[in-house]
Design a protein around this motif. Structure first.
Motif, PDB file in Angstrom:
ATOM      1  N   TYR A 163     -81.194  87.640  37.312  1.00 17.42           N
ATOM      2  CA  TYR A 163     -80.993  88.925  36.657  1.00 17.42           C
ATOM      3  C   TYR A 163     -80.273  89.871  37.603  1.00 17.42           C
ATOM      4  O   TYR A 163     -80.179  89.617  38.791  1.00 17.42           O
ATOM      5  CB  TYR A 163     -82.324  89.541  36.203  1.00 17.42           C
ATOM      6  N   PHE A 164     -79.789  90.971  37.025  1.00 16.62           N
ATOM      7  CA  PHE A 164     -79.056  91.923  37.848  1.00 16.62           C
ATOM      8  C   PHE A 164     -79.964  93.018  38.390  1.00 16.62           C
ATOM      9  O   PHE A 164     -79.522  94.121  38.650  1.00 16.62           O
ATOM     10  CB  PHE A 164     -77.864  92.514  37.074  1.00 16.62           C
ATOM     11  N   LYS A 168     -86.886  91.195  38.393  1.00 17.95           N
ATOM     12  CA  LYS A 168     -86.909  89.873  37.758  1.00 17.95           C
ATOM     13  C   LYS A 168     -86.479  88.769  38.725  1.00 17.95           C
ATOM     14  O   LYS A 168     -87.020  87.676  38.698  1.00 17.95           O
ATOM     15  CB  LYS A 168     -85.965  89.856  36.538  1.00 17.95           C
ATOM     16  N   TYR A 206     -77.967  81.859  35.220  1.00 16.86           N
ATOM     17  CA  TYR A 206     -79.139  82.598  34.746  1.00 16.86           C
ATOM     18  C   TYR A 206     -80.182  81.597  34.260  1.00 16.86           C
ATOM     19  O   TYR A 206     -79.887  80.745  33.419  1.00 16.86           O
ATOM     20  CB  TYR A 206     -78.725  83.518  33.592  1.00 16.86           C
ATOM     21  N   ALA A 211     -91.481  82.118  30.210  1.00 13.47           N
ATOM     22  CA  ALA A 211     -91.601  81.037  29.227  1.00 13.47           C
ATOM     23  C   ALA A 211     -90.809  81.344  27.962  1.00 13.47           C
ATOM     24  O   ALA A 211     -91.367  81.455  26.868  1.00 13.47           O
ATOM     25  CB  ALA A 211     -93.068  80.815  28.904  1.00 13.47           C
ATOM     26  N   PHE A 212     -89.519  81.518  28.106  1.00 11.81           N
ATOM     27  CA  PHE A 212     -88.679  81.801  26.940  1.00 11.81           C
ATOM     28  C   PHE A 212     -87.303  81.185  27.151  1.00 11.81           C
ATOM     29  O   PHE A 212     -86.970  80.769  28.264  1.00 11.81           O
ATOM     30  CB  PHE A 212     -88.581  83.313  26.674  1.00 11.81           C
ATOM     31  N   LEU A 213     -86.536  81.115  26.070  1.00 10.75           N
ATOM     32  CA  LEU A 213     -85.234  80.459  26.129  1.00 10.75           C
ATOM     33  C   LEU A 213     -84.148  81.440  26.601  1.00 10.75           C
ATOM     34  O   LEU A 213     -84.322  82.651  26.488  1.00 10.75           O
ATOM     35  CB  LEU A 213     -84.857  79.903  24.746  1.00 10.75           C
ATOM     36  N   PRO A 214     -83.062  80.916  27.121  1.00  9.42           N
ATOM     37  CA  PRO A 214     -82.002  81.819  27.593  1.00  9.42           C
ATOM     38  C   PRO A 214     -81.227  82.466  26.447  1.00  9.42           C
ATOM     39  O   PRO A 214     -81.170  81.916  25.347  1.00  9.42           O
ATOM     40  CB  PRO A 214     -81.082  80.894  28.403  1.00  9.42           C
ATOM     41  N   PRO A 215     -80.615  83.627  26.724  1.00 11.99           N
ATOM     42  CA  PRO A 215     -79.797  84.309  25.707  1.00 11.99           C
ATOM     43  C   PRO A 215     -78.458  83.616  25.519  1.00 11.99           C
ATOM     44  O   PRO A 215     -78.133  82.686  26.255  1.00 11.99           O
ATOM     45  CB  PRO A 215     -79.566  85.694  26.310  1.00 11.99           C
ATOM     46  N   LEU A 220     -74.486  87.597  27.476  1.00 12.59           N
ATOM     47  CA  LEU A 220     -75.132  87.986  28.733  1.00 12.59           C
ATOM     48  C   LEU A 220     -74.111  88.098  29.872  1.00 12.59           C
ATOM     49  O   LEU A 220     -74.250  88.946  30.754  1.00 12.59           O
ATOM     50  CB  LEU A 220     -76.231  86.978  29.103  1.00 12.59           C
ATOM     51  N   GLU A 223     -72.712  91.504  30.050  1.00  5.07           N
ATOM     52  CA  GLU A 223     -73.636  92.481  30.622  1.00  5.07           C
ATOM     53  C   GLU A 223     -73.768  92.284  32.146  1.00  5.07           C
ATOM     54  O   GLU A 223     -73.766  93.254  32.911  1.00  5.07           O
ATOM     55  CB  GLU A 223     -75.006  92.375  29.951  1.00  5.07           C
ATOM     56  N   GLU A 265     -93.335  73.734  22.003  1.00  5.26           N
ATOM     57  CA  GLU A 265     -93.074  73.873  20.559  1.00  5.26           C
ATOM     58  C   GLU A 265     -91.754  74.596  20.328  1.00  5.26           C
ATOM     59  O   GLU A 265     -90.982  74.266  19.430  1.00  5.26           O
ATOM     60  CB  GLU A 265     -94.219  74.639  19.885  1.00  5.26           C
ATOM     61  N   LYS A 266     -91.524  75.594  21.158  1.00  7.90           N
ATOM     62  CA  LYS A 266     -90.273  76.352  21.052  1.00  7.90           C
ATOM     63  C   LYS A 266     -89.062  75.431  21.285  1.00  7.90           C
ATOM     64  O   LYS A 266     -88.086  75.469  20.540  1.00  7.90           O
ATOM     65  CB  LYS A 266     -90.299  77.475  22.088  1.00  7.90           C
TER      66      LYS A 266
END
Lengths: 348, 110
Positions: A163-164, A168, A206, A211-215, A220, A223, A265-266
């Motif tokens: 992250y910038f 994070k 990045y 626990a989430f998927l990348p944008p 991104l 940004e 599951e995601k």
């Protein structure tokens, strides 16, 4: 949010430092089998379609202990590729038409034969990628000239920056990593890396800090470019968004934070057959520090060697490897989720 | 322990179509279309949804759009600013009724 780690899982004596335990965990989760998903997409068995990239992991030693590291790298890891094994890799590379050699680790620069190896590859006119963690450049004086060294050999630098901002970045990669990364990026920019018309490529990576998927990669990237430019006057070429795979320390994080089932599951729900058809293992060979051959760096960390008669670089058989079936397991959902994921970012 | 809200119920949202398939389908098709890129990007819509989730105080929506916002690359500061927008509108909506109160007060006063 959790505490920062300072030791590898291996040094901690953690059960998940054993690949068998990781594989058991991946199998135990009540999720559709990855092979079945491939069958439904008419992609099973997944086969190799060429060898364009040699990804060589030249050691697990690293000056950082990132929380999501699938290699379980760190200062306490002593596994390092010898010059003899590097020579075997060069012999193997000479037997293929591969365009790219991708050097990773750990911090590959910490291998005492790193510069010799890069020079050998450079003489062969291969495209050389170095997965540089940035902080190694400022770790001590002996590494400060890395930007010049990279430039001399026209190395393409690929560096993680989750992250910038420091919050994070440091949460994932360790306290103070963001500031040091910015310092290193400025040193790379100073010799021309990432600058327009320099021909010196600096790409950033990045990884989600959680626990989430990348944008979306392109969104991104805009940004990242704007923020790094306005806040630090830093430029770079491309941003690669990479999905974290449930292996080693990231797997341990998922379990400790009670996100494992939800994350898996995601990944399963985001399965994308188009991404599955273009996964990087189909055109890559991954070599471990001790010379064994794998379909990818993730399989390497799970000790899932290639499905071929000869699995060591000392008995490299290109014909056999070109006809191999890729070894898949539940972790492969990480590369096929959403827009797909590879060491070069999105797949679709 | 039984609670009115169970996070696992969010995964069952689609089941509402079982008792009214036609309207269910229309709703979910519409919902999907709303979040596609249009004059506003999908990313911008996610942040709007996060703010609205707080305004309507829907715990399912807050969980869903917090995760979605993270997957769209928003950070804590950006997300909290979106919540403040919801808070300002809700707070403002309460406060602006003070004018009605003032009007009525004046009507009833000598």
């Amino acid at each position: 949010m959790g505490t920062l780690v300072h030791k590898s899982l291996l040094a901690q004596g953690h059960a998940l430092s054993e690949t068998e335990k990781q594989l058991n965990l991946l199998q135990e989760a009540s999720l559709p089998c990855f092979e079945t998903k491939l069958k439904e997409s008419n992609l099973y068995p997944l086969t190799a379609i060429g060898v364009d990239v040699f990804q060589i992991n030249i050691g697990k030693m690293c000056n950082q202990v990132c929380k999501h590291c699938h290699v379980d790298a760190g200062p306490d890891r002593k596994e390092i590729m010898t010059r003899e094994t590097m020579k075997l890799c060069l012999d193997a590379i000479d037997k293929t038409a591969c365009s790219t050699v991708d050097l990773t680790g750990g911090a590959p620069e910490m291998n005492p034969n790193f510069r010799w190896f890069v020079a050998q590859l450079s003489a062969r006119r291969k495209k050389i990628l170095v997965r540089c963690n940035l902080t190694i450049i400022v770790a001590n004086k002996s590494y400060n000239d890395l930007p010049e060294f990279f430039k001399k050999h026209n190395v393409e630098v690929v560096s993680s920056l989750p992250y910038f901002n420091s919050k994070k970045t440091d949460a994932q990669r360790g306290s103070g990593v963001f500031d040091k990364s910015i310092e290193a990026l400025k040193m790379l920019n100073a010799v021309g890396y990432g600058c327009e018309n320099s021909g010196l490529i600096l790409n950033l990576v990045y990884n989600p800090s959680g626990a989430f998927l990348p944008p979306d990669q392109s969104v991104l990237e805009v940004e990242f470019k704007a923020k790094l430019r306005s806040q630090f006057d830093i430029v770079f070429n491309q941003l690669f968004t990479i999905t974290n795979l449930p292996i080693s320390r990231y797997l341990q994080y998922l379990i400790a934070s009670e996100n494992y089932q939800g994350y898996m599951e995601k990944l399963v729900n985001a399965y994308n057959p188009v991404a599955a058809s273009t996964v990087m293992c189909r055109t890559t060979l991954s070599i471990s520090w001790d010379g064994f051959i794998f379909d990818c760096d993730f399989n390497q960390m799970l000790d899932l060697k290639v499905s071929a008669k000869d699995q060591h670089i000392s008995a490299f058989n290109i014909d056999d490897l070109l006809n191999r079936i890729i070894i898949v397991n539940q972790h492969c959902y990480g590369c096929t989720a959403g827009a797909g994921s590879s060491c070069g970012g999105e797949l679709t | 322990m039984k609670t009115y809200y169970d996070p696992e119920d969010l995964k069952k949202f689609g089941k509402v179509s079982e008792w009214q398939p036609e309207l269910g389908k229309k709703f979910f098709d519409y919902y999907g279309n709303v979040f596609e890129d249009g004059a506003l990007t999908k990313r911008e819509k996610t942040l709007i949804a996060l703010a609205v989730s707080h305004a309507v105080q829907c715990p399912y929506c807050i969980d869903a759009y917090t995760e979605d916002s993270m997957e769209q690359g928003f950070d804590e500061e950006q997300m909290m600013e979106a919540v403040h927008v919801a808070s300002a509108i809700k707070g403002g909506a309460t406060l602006v009724h003070g004018v009605q109160m003032m009007n009525k007060y004046k009507d009833l006063s000598m």
